[in-house]
Write an enzyme that holds these catalytic residues in place. Structure first.
Site, PDB file in Angstrom:
ATOM      1  N   CYS A   1      -3.581   2.031  -8.328  1.00 47.75           N
ATOM      2  CA  CYS A   1      -3.770   0.579  -8.442  1.00 47.75           C
ATOM      3  C   CYS A   1      -5.223   0.149  -8.609  1.00 47.75           C
ATOM      4  CB  CYS A   1      -3.174  -0.105  -7.227  1.00 47.75           C
ATOM      5  SG  CYS A   1      -1.446   0.304  -7.002  1.00 47.75           S
TER       6      CYS A   1
ATOM      7  N   ARG B   1       0.850  -1.194   0.000  1.00 46.09           N
ATOM      8  CA  ARG B   1       0.000   0.000   0.000  1.00 46.09           C
ATOM      9  C   ARG B   1       0.881   1.237   0.000  1.00 46.09           C
ATOM     10  NH1 ARG B   1      -2.588  -0.867   5.563  1.00 46.09           N
ATOM     11  NH2 ARG B   1      -0.515  -1.713   5.817  1.00 46.09           N
ATOM     12  N   GLU B   2       0.541   2.224  -0.809  1.00 50.71           N
ATOM     13  CA  GLU B   2       1.274   3.481  -0.746  1.00 50.71           C
ATOM     14  C   GLU B   2       1.128   4.029   0.672  1.00 50.71           C
ATOM     15  OE1 GLU B   2       0.790   6.412  -3.863  1.00 50.71           O
ATOM     16  OE2 GLU B   2       0.205   4.833  -5.269  1.00 50.71           O
TER      17      GLU B   2
ATOM     18  N   GLY C   1     -16.925   6.384   1.588  1.00 50.72           N
ATOM     19  CA  GLY C   1     -16.217   7.642   1.380  1.00 50.72           C
ATOM     20  C   GLY C   1     -16.666   8.264   0.076  1.00 50.72           C
TER      21      GLY C   1
HETATM   22  C1  UGA Z   1      -3.843  -0.903  -3.013  1.00 47.23           C
HETATM   23  C2  UGA Z   1      -4.039  -2.162  -2.176  1.00 47.23           C
HETATM   24  O1  UGA Z   1      -4.648  -1.843  -0.923  1.00 47.23           O
HETATM   25  C3  UGA Z   1      -2.692  -2.847  -1.906  1.00 47.23           C
HETATM   26  O2  UGA Z   1      -2.910  -4.073  -1.220  1.00 47.23           O
HETATM   27  C4  UGA Z   1      -2.040  -3.121  -3.257  1.00 47.23           C
HETATM   28  O3  UGA Z   1      -0.787  -3.753  -3.093  1.00 47.23           O
HETATM   29  C5  UGA Z   1      -1.831  -1.804  -3.986  1.00 47.23           C
HETATM   30  O4  UGA Z   1      -3.119  -1.203  -4.207  1.00 47.23           O
HETATM   31  C6  UGA Z   1      -1.189  -2.116  -5.313  1.00 47.23           C
HETATM   32  O5  UGA Z   1      -1.806  -2.764  -6.157  1.00 47.23           O
HETATM   33  O6  UGA Z   1      -0.006  -1.810  -5.489  1.00 47.23           O
HETATM   34  P1  UGA Z   1      -3.142   1.621  -2.500  1.00 47.23           P
HETATM   35  O7  UGA Z   1      -3.415   1.908  -3.925  1.00 47.23           O
HETATM   36  O8  UGA Z   1      -1.914   2.149  -1.872  1.00 47.23           O
HETATM   37  O9  UGA Z   1      -3.104   0.038  -2.235  1.00 47.23           O
HETATM   38  O10 UGA Z   1      -4.370   2.231  -1.701  1.00 47.23           O
HETATM   39  P2  UGA Z   1      -5.477   1.675  -0.692  1.00 47.23           P
HETATM   40  O11 UGA Z   1      -5.003   1.826   0.682  1.00 47.23           O
HETATM   41  O12 UGA Z   1      -5.929   0.341  -1.147  1.00 47.23           O
HETATM   42  O13 UGA Z   1      -6.659   2.736  -0.948  1.00 47.23           O
HETATM   43  C7  UGA Z   1      -7.278   2.833  -2.234  1.00 47.23           C
HETATM   44  C8  UGA Z   1      -8.426   3.791  -2.210  1.00 47.23           C
HETATM   45  O14 UGA Z   1      -9.544   3.236  -1.537  1.00 47.23           O
HETATM   46  C9  UGA Z   1      -8.141   5.115  -1.513  1.00 47.23           C
HETATM   47  O15 UGA Z   1      -8.680   6.146  -2.310  1.00 47.23           O
HETATM   48  C10 UGA Z   1      -8.863   5.001  -0.191  1.00 47.23           C
HETATM   49  O16 UGA Z   1      -9.269   6.228   0.325  1.00 47.23           O
HETATM   50  C11 UGA Z   1     -10.064   4.156  -0.588  1.00 47.23           C
HETATM   51  N1  UGA Z   1     -10.665   3.382   0.518  1.00 47.23           N
HETATM   52  C12 UGA Z   1      -9.953   2.422   1.156  1.00 47.23           C
HETATM   53  C13 UGA Z   1     -11.992   3.614   0.873  1.00 47.23           C
HETATM   54  O17 UGA Z   1     -12.680   4.484   0.292  1.00 47.23           O
HETATM   55  N2  UGA Z   1     -12.559   2.863   1.862  1.00 47.23           N
HETATM   56  C14 UGA Z   1     -11.864   1.895   2.506  1.00 47.23           C
HETATM   57  O18 UGA Z   1     -12.456   1.231   3.399  1.00 47.23           O
HETATM   58  C15 UGA Z   1     -10.537   1.683   2.159  1.00 47.23           C
END
Ligand code: UGA
Length: 448
Positions: free
Chosen positions: A273, A154-155, A266
């Site tokens: 990703c 995750r970033e 949200g």
């Molecule tokens: C995501 C995955 O979580 C990682 O496991 C994966 O390795 C990575 O992509 C990748 O493919 O490299 P990331 O893109 O860093 O990680 O971001 P997330 O933490 O997954 O969040 C993604 C989006 O979903 C954000 O905009 C966040 O605000 C949103 N989100 C997340 C929600 O709206 N609700 C949630 O409950 C969780």
């Protein structure tokens, strides 16, 4: 072991730095001379907490090197170049170019493993990558090793996700390839899946698509709660979440709802990703003659969310025309300066389209894509963004917004209307003059 990592984005650089931290001799390779120069100066070219310190340590102790070309003969070469979205599919040109450069250096007299870490659709490693490697090396797969080793970083948490992973997935062309890669990760304790190349590729897409599906599911329930008096999406999702099949048990205790789950509603998911991977899997499914009905809906729900947030602002203010609206947060989530596919971008666009004057503030993001840059004023501080504003929309749940003195901030707004599209400020005690509206509840009638 001697390792090369081709591509120094957040995945490649994190991989290189963390492997050096684990004791391997690592050379990071990038074709961008400016990036190479910055990394040599011990500068991380993007925001990733904790990476800078580890980069400095490992450059200084000589375990990590950075260069423009593969020079040594590593035992493992990772491909960690980007696979950007191109018309809803992934652009594999950088993977192909990296594979060609690597192939030209593969040696007959030593066994080297090429491992794809870039996210690629099932079949890419054993067709495109294998063929390019074979053509450019004049060797056959088997004479060199071939693996697909997806990343789950995750970033904002990339270092801890690398060093303390949930799982390591190794897709292997043959047992020998997989054994070499497994040896590289020997000291990391977690379940390790050794499987086919295509399973490894599919696991990555299935994992991210499930996360995106959970978010869109939560957002659909949130929209439903917004239309149903007497409901509150946070309470509803807490109730859903406490099912033991959804709550991980850590140290004998269920993790409190929302902390780790992807069931937090949200304004939509963004980033480099989830949106790209869901789209690539949809296109892949169509190519295979499979209707990705669920994933289509996941994307549609996500695309609708920014409009729902802007409508909330519009109904509270009466009109957005000429309204001064502060957008708080443009990064796609806290802990990063990445705005790729951030829901903030369509929110800004929709606000500007309705005549609002948009100011934005983000603690980490100081610039915007050119098309949006023209539409907004970028503010140096949250106070500056809120001064004389008619409304504030919290788009990224940065801790700074939670810690703000909201009584003071509201006093300086023209109309203290706060729309919390992440339900991040629900515990804040707002002054009675303020109109605080969160998501997943009916917005009470009446303009401000
Ligand atoms: C995501 C995955 O979580 C990682 O496991 C994966 O390795 C990575 O992509 C990748 O493919 O490299 P990331 O893109 O860093 O990680 O971001 P997330 O933490 O997954 O969040 C993604 C989006 O979903 C954000 O905009 C966040 O605000 C949103 N989100 C997340 C929600 O709206 N609700 C949630 O409950 C969780």
């Amino acid at each position: 072991m001697h390792v090369a990592v081709v591509g120094t984005g957040y995945v490649g650089l994190t991989t290189g730095v963390c492997l050096a931290h684990l004791g391997h001799e690592v050379t990071c390779v990038d074709i961008d001379p400016e990036r190479v120069a910055a990394i040599k100066r011990q500068q991380v070219p993007f925001y990733e907490p904790g990476l800078g310190e580890m980069l400095s340590t490992n450059l200084s102790n000589g375990r990590l090197k950075i260069t423009g070309h593969i020079k040594s003969d590593p035992e493992v070469v990772f491909i960690t170049v980007g696979t950007p979205e191109l018309d809803g599919r992934i652009d594999l040109s950088r993977v192909e170019m990296a594979a060609r450069q690597i192939g030209q250096r593969l040696r007959r007299d030593s066994y080297q493993v090429v491992a794809v870490k870039s996210t690629v659709v099932p079949g890419t490693t054993d067709t495109l990558v294998r063929k390019v490697l074979e053509q450019s090396s004049c060797l056959k797969a088997g004479e060199f090793g071939l693996c697909m080793n997806p990343e789950f970083l995750r970033e904002g948490f990339a270092v801890s996700d690398f060093l303390d992973p949930d799982r390591i997935v190794i897709g292997q062309w043959d047992d020998r390839s997989g054994r070499v890669l497994a040896e590289l990760y020997r000291t990391l304790e977690c379940p390790k899946i050794l499987t086919t190349l295509r399973n490894a590729e599919m696991i990555k897409y299935a994992a991210n698509s499930l996360l995106a599906t959970l978010i869109s599911f939560s957002n659909e329930i949130s929209a439903l709660c917004e239309a149903t008096p007497g409901t509150d999406v946070d309470v509803v999702m807490q109730g859903v979440h406490l099912d033991r099949r959804l709550s991980p048990v850590i140290d004998g205790k269920k993790v409190s709802p929302g902390v780790l789950s992807f069931l937090m509603p949200g304004c939509g998911f963004g980033g480099s990703c989830l949106p790209k991977d869901v789209n690539a899997l949809r296109a892949f499914a169509r190519d295979k003659g499979v209707d990705p009905a669920l994933l289509d809906a996941v994307v549609a729900v996500n695309a609708g969310r920014p409009g729902q947030i802007v409508s909330m602002a519009e109904s509270l203010l009466g009109t957005l025309d000429q309204a001064e609206v502060a957008v708080l947060g443009v990064a796609f989530k806290p802990g990063t300066d990445d705005t790729r596919d951030s829901p903030a971008l369509p929110i800004i666009q929709l606000l500007a389209g309705k005549g609002a004057r948009v100011r934005v503030y983000d603690p980490m993001v100081k610039t915007l894509p050119p098309a949006l840059f023209e539409m907004v004023k970028i503010c140096p501080s949250v106070d500056n963004a809120l001064a004389d504003a008619d409304a504030a929309i919290v788009v990224t749940a940065w801790p700074e917004f939670l810690e703000l003195d909201w009584a003071d901030a509201c006093a300086r707004m023209r109309r203290p209307v706060i729309i919390d599209s992440r339900n991040a400020l629900r515990r804040v005690c707002f002054p009675s003059s303020a109109r605080y509206v969160c998501i997943g509840q009916v917005v009470p009638e009446g303009r401000v």
